[in-house]
Design a protein around this motif. Structure first.
Motif, short mmCIF file in Angstrom:
data_model
loop_
_atom_site.label_atom_id
_atom_site.label_comp_id
_atom_site.label_asym_id
_atom_site.label_seq_id
_atom_site.Cartn_x
_atom_site.Cartn_y
_atom_site.Cartn_z
N ILE A 214 0.90 -0.91 -0.06
CA ILE A 214 -0.16 0.16 0.02
C ILE A 214 0.86 1.42 0.25
CG2 ILE A 214 -1.85 1.04 1.09
CD1 ILE A 214 -2.82 -1.22 2.27
N ASP A 215 0.16 2.61 -1.14
CA ASP A 215 1.40 3.23 -0.83
C ASP A 215 0.37 5.05 -1.05
OD1 ASP A 215 3.60 4.85 -1.85
OD2 ASP A 215 2.60 5.65 -3.69
N LEU A 216 1.20 5.52 0.42
CA LEU A 216 0.59 6.94 0.16
C LEU A 216 0.77 7.92 0.10
CD1 LEU A 216 1.51 6.83 4.59
CD2 LEU A 216 -0.75 5.62 3.33
N THR A 217 -0.90 8.60 -0.53
CA THR A 217 -1.27 9.36 -1.42
C THR A 217 -1.51 10.37 -0.97
OG1 THR A 217 -3.90 8.58 -1.99
CG2 THR A 217 -1.64 7.34 -3.69
N LYS A 218 -1.52 11.76 -2.49
CA LYS A 218 -2.21 12.85 -1.65
C LYS A 218 -3.16 13.09 -2.18
CE LYS A 218 1.25 14.75 -3.61
NZ LYS A 218 2.02 15.79 -4.06
N ASP A 219 -4.75 14.13 -1.42
CA ASP A 219 -5.42 14.62 -1.71
C ASP A 219 -4.73 14.91 -3.69
OD1 ASP A 219 -6.19 12.98 0.50
OD2 ASP A 219 -7.24 14.57 1.10
N PHE A 220 -6.37 14.62 -4.02
CA PHE A 220 -6.43 15.77 -5.87
C PHE A 220 -7.92 16.97 -5.19
CE2 PHE A 220 -8.94 11.59 -6.20
CZ PHE A 220 -9.64 11.67 -6.89
N ASN A 221 -8.08 17.36 -6.07
CA ASN A 221 -9.47 17.84 -6.63
C ASN A 221 -9.79 18.38 -8.66
OD1 ASN A 221 -6.98 19.44 -8.33
ND2 ASN A 221 -6.82 20.91 -6.64
N ALA A 222 -9.00 17.21 -9.42
CA ALA A 222 -9.51 16.85 -10.10
C ALA A 222 -10.74 16.84 -10.76
CB ALA A 222 -8.94 16.37 -11.13
N GLU A 223 -11.53 16.89 -11.93
CA GLU A 223 -12.95 17.16 -11.48
C GLU A 223 -12.92 15.52 -12.19
OE1 GLU A 223 -15.35 19.80 -13.46
OE2 GLU A 223 -14.74 21.20 -11.48
N ASN A 224 -12.57 14.73 -12.92
CA ASN A 224 -12.02 13.93 -13.96
C ASN A 224 -10.67 13.22 -13.96
OD1 ASN A 224 -15.42 13.14 -15.08
ND2 ASN A 224 -14.65 15.17 -15.94
N PRO A 225 -10.29 11.85 -14.38
CA PRO A 225 -9.39 11.46 -14.77
C PRO A 225 -8.55 11.98 -16.01
CG PRO A 225 -10.80 9.98 -14.85
CD PRO A 225 -11.51 11.01 -14.26
N SER A 226 -6.93 12.74 -16.14
CA SER A 226 -6.33 13.40 -17.57
C SER A 226 -6.87 12.15 -18.29
CB SER A 226 -5.05 13.23 -16.27
OG SER A 226 -4.30 12.00 -16.25
N TRP A 227 -6.87 10.97 -18.24
CA TRP A 227 -6.92 9.95 -19.27
C TRP A 227 -7.93 10.18 -19.90
CZ3 TRP A 227 -10.51 7.05 -20.41
CH2 TRP A 227 -11.26 6.13 -19.07
N LEU A 228 -9.31 11.03 -19.57
CA LEU A 228 -10.25 11.02 -20.44
C LEU A 228 -9.98 12.46 -21.59
CD1 LEU A 228 -13.71 10.72 -17.72
CD2 LEU A 228 -12.04 9.17 -19.66
N ALA A 229 -9.11 13.17 -21.12
CA ALA A 229 -8.67 14.86 -21.72
C ALA A 229 -6.93 14.23 -22.38
CB ALA A 229 -9.19 15.47 -20.69
N LYS A 230 -6.84 12.59 -22.79
CA LYS A 230 -5.71 12.38 -23.48
C LYS A 230 -4.88 12.72 -23.28
CE LYS A 230 -8.24 12.02 -28.30
NZ LYS A 230 -8.39 10.40 -27.73
N GLU A 231 -4.28 12.52 -21.45
CA GLU A 231 -3.37 12.78 -20.69
C GLU A 231 -2.84 11.59 -20.00
OE1 GLU A 231 -2.06 17.37 -20.25
OE2 GLU A 231 -2.65 16.34 -18.36
N SER A 232 -1.80 11.30 -19.30
CA SER A 232 -1.27 10.47 -18.56
C SER A 232 -0.77 11.52 -17.23
CB SER A 232 -0.95 9.01 -18.84
OG SER A 232 -1.88 8.70 -19.64
N SER A 233 -1.31 11.22 -15.77
CA SER A 233 -0.81 11.85 -15.21
C SER A 233 -0.47 11.05 -13.69
CB SER A 233 -1.68 13.18 -14.13
OG SER A 233 -2.49 14.19 -15.67
#
Length: 304
Positions: A214-233
């Motif tokens: 398990i890897d701890l992650t920071k919170d995010f504030n995006a409305e949708n995953p970036s790949w829907l806009a043809k970008e991988s983040s």
């Protein structure tokens, strides 16, 4: 009759699966593919034709009035094969209720489930569910990555090899690749179960597992995953996972044997320009690359 003839040619191996799907892109070949598979598993009778003919002649000469009727074994086997295909096809057409969707490299697909929930399937992913049981059991299997907009109703479950996700009505993203599992909640709440451990995610929260840790992650504030806009983040993700995603989006093979693929990467790359994508990944990590056809080599600046 052209379609029927082409399908028969495909069954006989005269047309490849890739070719038949190109000719009829709107046709669902999943049931026929299973039919062909099971038909091939059935061994046809192996007959010693010479021995059978000799025995038949011996018996014939013992009877004065008997007639010799030649046996056409090839015709018999063809009829048997056709019956096998027909019976197997009938099973899959009338009793197999599995519905599947899949995508190839650099391809995405959007579709609605029977309850009108929307699914967007990312590249090289597969989703399947039971159509007959869906009304009482909203459960599906996922390999790869997908974004879900679930309509309110009974429990909705997404099963993966790495864990399961349960919701009532919400928006969330699931990514399950080799040695990588991540769930992000965009609306409502999501229950994630991994190795008997359950975590509740609210909007902006993520759950990530890398190499079964398990890897701890920071919170995010995006409305949708970036790949829907043809970008991988990516946020603090090992380079090997970024490389896997590059290969999926661009149909390339990356040789990273000369670099440290465990180093963390935070950033993004576009899905519409290979060179810009490669630069977006290599420059921040002080790496360079060489392209030879569909093969790409990563190397350190200092070593070249």
């Amino acid at each position: 009759m052209n379609k029927e003839n082409d399908i028969l040619k495909w069954f006989n191996g005269d047309i490849s699966t890739t070719e038949i799907k190109k000719r009829y892109p709107d046709e669902d070949f999943s049931a026929l593919e299973k039919t062909a598979f099971y038909a091939k598993q059935i061994d046809t009778p192996k007959v010693d034709a010479q021995k059978a003919l000799a025995e038949f002649k011996t018996k014939a000469f013992k009877k004065e009035a008997s007639k010799v009727i030649p046996l056409n074994f090839q015709s018999f086997l063809k009829v048997a094969a056709v019956l096998v295909v027909m019976l197997t096809s009938s099973y899959f057409l009338f009793f197999n209720n599995t519905k599947s969707y899949s995508t190839e490299i650099a391809q995405t697909e959007t579709f609605n489930l029977p309850d009108n929930s929307e699914v967007i399937l990312n590249a090289q992913s597969k989703l399947s569910f039971n159509k007959k049981e869906w009304k009482n059991n909203r459960s599906l299997d996922l390999e790869g990555e997908a974004f879900f907009k679930v309509t309110k109703g009974e429990k909705f479950t997404v099963n993966t090899d790495a864990g399961s996700i349960q919701v009532l009505g919400t928006q969330f993203n699931v990514k399950e690749r080799s040695n990588y599992f991540e769930v992000q909640c965009y609306e409502g709440s999501v229950s994630v179960t991994h190795n008997k451990q359950k975590v509740i995610l609210t909007p902006g929260k993520s759950f990530r597992v890398i190499n079964n840790e398990i890897d701890l992650t920071k919170d995010f504030n995006a409305e949708n995953p970036s790949w829907l806009a043809k970008e991988s983040s990516f946020d603090n993700v090992p380079l090997w996972q970024v490389i896997n995603e590059l290969e999926i989006q661009y149909n390339i093979i990356i040789d990273a044997s000369k670099v440290d693929v465990t180093k963390a990467f935070s950033g993004s790359f576009t899905h519409v320009d290979k060179n810009i994508a490669l630069q977006s990944v290599t420059i921040p990590l002080k790496l360079s690359y060489k392209i030879n056809g569909n093969k790409v080599e990563f190397y350190d600046y200092a070593k070249n």
